[in-house]
Each structure stands twice: as structure tokens, then as C-alpha cells.
Enzyme design. Structure first.
Site, PDB file in Angstrom:
ATOM      1  N   LYS A   1      -6.182 104.072 -43.843  1.00 35.92           N
ATOM      2  CA  LYS A   1      -6.019 105.311 -44.611  1.00 35.92           C
ATOM      3  C   LYS A   1      -7.276 106.180 -44.581  1.00 35.92           C
ATOM      4  O   LYS A   1      -7.266 107.294 -45.097  1.00 35.92           O
ATOM      5  CB  LYS A   1      -5.654 104.984 -46.061  1.00 35.92           C
ATOM      6  CG  LYS A   1      -4.428 104.091 -46.229  1.00 35.92           C
ATOM      7  CD  LYS A   1      -3.165 104.762 -45.727  1.00 35.92           C
ATOM      8  CE  LYS A   1      -1.954 103.835 -45.802  1.00 35.92           C
ATOM      9  NZ  LYS A   1      -1.589 103.450 -47.170  1.00 35.92           N
TER      10      LYS A   1
ATOM     11  N   ASP B   1      -4.726 103.331 -58.334  1.00 39.97           N
ATOM     12  CA  ASP B   1      -3.657 103.953 -57.556  1.00 39.97           C
ATOM     13  C   ASP B   1      -4.018 103.912 -56.080  1.00 39.97           C
ATOM     14  O   ASP B   1      -5.183 103.731 -55.720  1.00 39.97           O
ATOM     15  CB  ASP B   1      -3.457 105.401 -58.022  1.00 39.97           C
ATOM     16  CG  ASP B   1      -2.037 105.893 -57.840  1.00 39.97           C
ATOM     17  OD1 ASP B   1      -1.264 105.233 -57.115  1.00 39.97           O
ATOM     18  OD2 ASP B   1      -1.689 106.938 -58.425  1.00 39.97           O
TER      19      ASP B   1
ATOM     20  N   THR C   1       1.291 103.875 -58.039  1.00 31.58           N
ATOM     21  CA  THR C   1       2.511 103.636 -57.281  1.00 31.58           C
ATOM     22  C   THR C   1       2.155 103.208 -55.862  1.00 31.58           C
ATOM     23  O   THR C   1       1.175 103.682 -55.300  1.00 31.58           O
ATOM     24  CB  THR C   1       3.346 104.929 -57.241  1.00 31.58           C
ATOM     25  OG1 THR C   1       3.555 105.380 -58.578  1.00 31.58           O
ATOM     26  CG2 THR C   1       4.685 104.707 -56.569  1.00 31.58           C
ATOM     27  N   GLY C   2       2.955 102.302 -55.289  1.00 29.10           N
ATOM     28  CA  GLY C   2       2.740 101.905 -53.905  1.00 29.10           C
ATOM     29  C   GLY C   2       2.551 100.414 -53.752  1.00 29.10           C
ATOM     30  O   GLY C   2       2.409  99.679 -54.736  1.00 29.10           O
TER      31      GLY C   2
ATOM     32  N   ALA D   1      -3.489 105.651 -51.958  1.00 28.78           N
ATOM     33  CA  ALA D   1      -3.606 106.955 -51.311  1.00 28.78           C
ATOM     34  C   ALA D   1      -3.073 106.839 -49.892  1.00 28.78           C
ATOM     35  O   ALA D   1      -3.018 105.756 -49.319  1.00 28.78           O
ATOM     36  CB  ALA D   1      -5.058 107.440 -51.291  1.00 28.78           C
ATOM     37  N   ASP D   2      -2.677 107.981 -49.337  1.00 27.87           N
ATOM     38  CA  ASP D   2      -2.175 108.014 -47.970  1.00 27.87           C
ATOM     39  C   ASP D   2      -3.260 108.407 -46.975  1.00 27.87           C
ATOM     40  O   ASP D   2      -3.198 108.039 -45.808  1.00 27.87           O
ATOM     41  CB  ASP D   2      -0.991 108.975 -47.879  1.00 27.87           C
ATOM     42  CG  ASP D   2       0.162 108.526 -48.763  1.00 27.87           C
ATOM     43  OD1 ASP D   2       0.696 107.430 -48.522  1.00 27.87           O
ATOM     44  OD2 ASP D   2       0.502 109.249 -49.711  1.00 27.87           O
TER      45      ASP D   2
ATOM     46  N   GLY E   1       3.159 109.926 -50.634  1.00 34.33           N
ATOM     47  CA  GLY E   1       4.094 109.264 -49.738  1.00 34.33           C
ATOM     48  C   GLY E   1       5.294 108.689 -50.463  1.00 34.33           C
ATOM     49  O   GLY E   1       6.383 108.583 -49.909  1.00 34.33           O
ATOM     50  N   GLY E   2       5.095 108.340 -51.734  1.00 36.05           N
ATOM     51  CA  GLY E   2       6.190 107.840 -52.557  1.00 36.05           C
ATOM     52  C   GLY E   2       6.807 108.902 -53.442  1.00 36.05           C
ATOM     53  O   GLY E   2       7.608 108.584 -54.331  1.00 36.05           O
TER      54      GLY E   2
ATOM     55  N   GLU F   1       1.213 111.053 -60.756  1.00 36.64           N
ATOM     56  CA  GLU F   1      -0.025 110.355 -60.391  1.00 36.64           C
ATOM     57  C   GLU F   1      -1.242 111.230 -60.662  1.00 36.64           C
ATOM     58  O   GLU F   1      -2.253 110.759 -61.202  1.00 36.64           O
ATOM     59  CB  GLU F   1       0.017 109.960 -58.911  1.00 36.64           C
ATOM     60  CG  GLU F   1       0.994 108.838 -58.599  1.00 36.64           C
ATOM     61  CD  GLU F   1       1.172 108.598 -57.113  1.00 36.64           C
ATOM     62  OE1 GLU F   1       1.609 107.499 -56.756  1.00 36.64           O
ATOM     63  OE2 GLU F   1       0.888 109.505 -56.312  1.00 36.64           O
TER      64      GLU F   1
END
EC number: 5.3.1.6
Length: 237
Positions: free
Chosen positions: A130, A90, A33-34, A92-93, A105-106, A112
């Protein structure tokens, strides 16, 4: 088309494409996601359409991933129907030097973590902003909580030295609701997180907590996008 993108967006696109290039035909792929991962999903779809990639199936981590996979023609499956995930891609923040992550964050970190941890190889796609020396220094730690347990969980987090706040919706009245129908509590630790592995377990042992955004010892490879002198590039660690 890509030449029309600004350097930052182009960098994210290149990172996503670099990760997608590692997927082989016949693979079961975890779809993250993202914004950066969205470019990876798009690249996978383009590889399928061109015939460069065949017979893959995606396992989504969120409604966003489902929508994108359908848009780009990636067949979907579920964890009930597969006995493995070959590779997951995927974002990452935050990423620390030990490849530990903060995600969420999402508000999709529970799904995930299930998909990413189950994968034989987990590739993290991020921009250089990040990267941190210590987790929790630039991003709040998300904790997914069953709604009825919100108050006692927040008290327990305060006792651990955290400062919790309920994540509120944007352009929506009320709190953010996860794909599982729960709330997200974002937690600030003033000095950062000294022991991510210990905190991950401690938080998940609080009754009412479904999952938190610490991903410890899960990532296989970090692919980092950077913009230097206006030019995007990708490096790995």
C-alpha cells in the site's frame, strides 16, 4: 492457530495485533474497516476477554466494524455519547511518504474520516504493497456522491482532469450503495495526485459530493506489515 495461516494473512494478523496492543484500558477506540483492521478488532476482543484490557468502548466506522465488535465482545458507543476518541485503528488503500492516505476501497471512507479525524491518535495498519511515492498511482480515488447529483459531479470531475466511473456491485445488480445510501464514483488521475490537500478540498466543494477518500494530515502512525523470505514482520513510520 496462527501457524496455520499463510504468510500474508499472518502478517496482517501481526500488524492488527501490534496496533491493538497500543490501546489502553479506559479508552474510546475508533474501529476501522477492512481485512487488517478486522484482526485488530479481534485482538482487542481477546485482550478484553483475558482481562488484559478493561473498560474500552468502540466507535464503529461501518456495518462491518459493528458486526465484528459484537462478535468479539467489544461494547459500542456513538459520537453522540462521547466527547473524545482516544485512538482509532484503520487501514488504507494507499499511503504516501507524508502519511497522506487514499481510503474507500470498502466504500466506508465518509464514516472513517469522521472517526479517524476526531481521534487523538490515528494508527494506520497496512501491508507494504500500500506504500506509494505518489497518491493515485495504484488505486482509484473514491468520491461519495448523493445519487441525484451523479451526472453533474462526474462532469465537474472530468473538468478537473479526472476520469470518473460509477462503482458497480459485485454479485449484485447495480451500483455499490454506501452505509449512507449514496453512490461511489472512483476517479483515475493519469499522472497521480500532485496536491492531495488541494484536491481534497476542491472535490468536497462540488455540490452533491458528501466526502472523498483523500485523508490529508490525519494519520499519526503508519504500521506496515511485510513478508520477507516467507517471514512476516511489522515496522513503523
Amino acid at each position: 492457530m496462527s501457524t496455520e495461516l499463510d504468510p500474508t494473512t499472518l502478517m496482517k494478523k501481526q500488524v492488527g495485533e501490534a496496533a491493538a496492543a497500543r490501546v489502553q484500558s479506559g479508552s474510546i477506540v475508533g474501529l476501522g474497516t477492512g481485512s487488517t483492521t478486522a484482526f485488530a478488532i479481534q485482538a482487542l476482543g481477546e485482550r478484553l476477554k483475558s482481562g488484559d484490557l478493561k473498560d474500552i468502548k468502540g466507535v464503529s466506522t461501518s456495518f462491518q466494524a459493528i458486526v465484528l465488535a459484537k462478535e468479539y465482545g467489544i461494547p459500542l458507543t456513538t459520537l453522540d455519547e462521547v466527547d473524545r476518541i482516544d485512538i482509532a485503528i484503520d487501514g488504507a488503500d494507499e499511503v504516501d511518504p507524508q502519511k497522506n492516505l487514499i481510503k474507500g476501497g470498502g466504500a466506508a471512507h465518509t464514516q472513517e474520516k469522521i472517526v479517524d479525524a476526531f481521534a487523538d491518535q490515528f494508527i494506520v495498519v497496512v501491508d507494504s504493497g500500500k506504500l506509494v511515492d505518489k497518491l493515485g498511482t495504484t488505486f482509484l480515488l473514491p468520491v461519495e456522491v448523493i445519487p441525484m447529483a451523479m451526472s453533474p459531479v462526474m462532469k465537474a470531475i472530468v473538468a478537473l482532469g479526472g476520469k470518473p466511473q460509477l462503482r458497480m456491485g459485485v454479485k449484485k445488480a447495480g451500483p455499490v450503495i454506501t452505509d449512507q445510501g449514496n453512490f461511489v464514483i472512483d476517479v483515475k488521475f493519469d499522472a497521480g495526485i500532485d496536491n492531495p490537500a488541494e484536491l481534497e478540498k476542491t472535490l468536497n466543494n462540488i455540490p452533491g459530493v458528501l466526502e472523498n477518500g483523500l485523508f490529508v494530515g490525519v494519520a499519526t502512525l503508519i504500521m506496515v506489515g511485510e513478508v520477507k523470505d516467507g517471514k512476516p514482520s511489522v515496522r513503523e513510520f
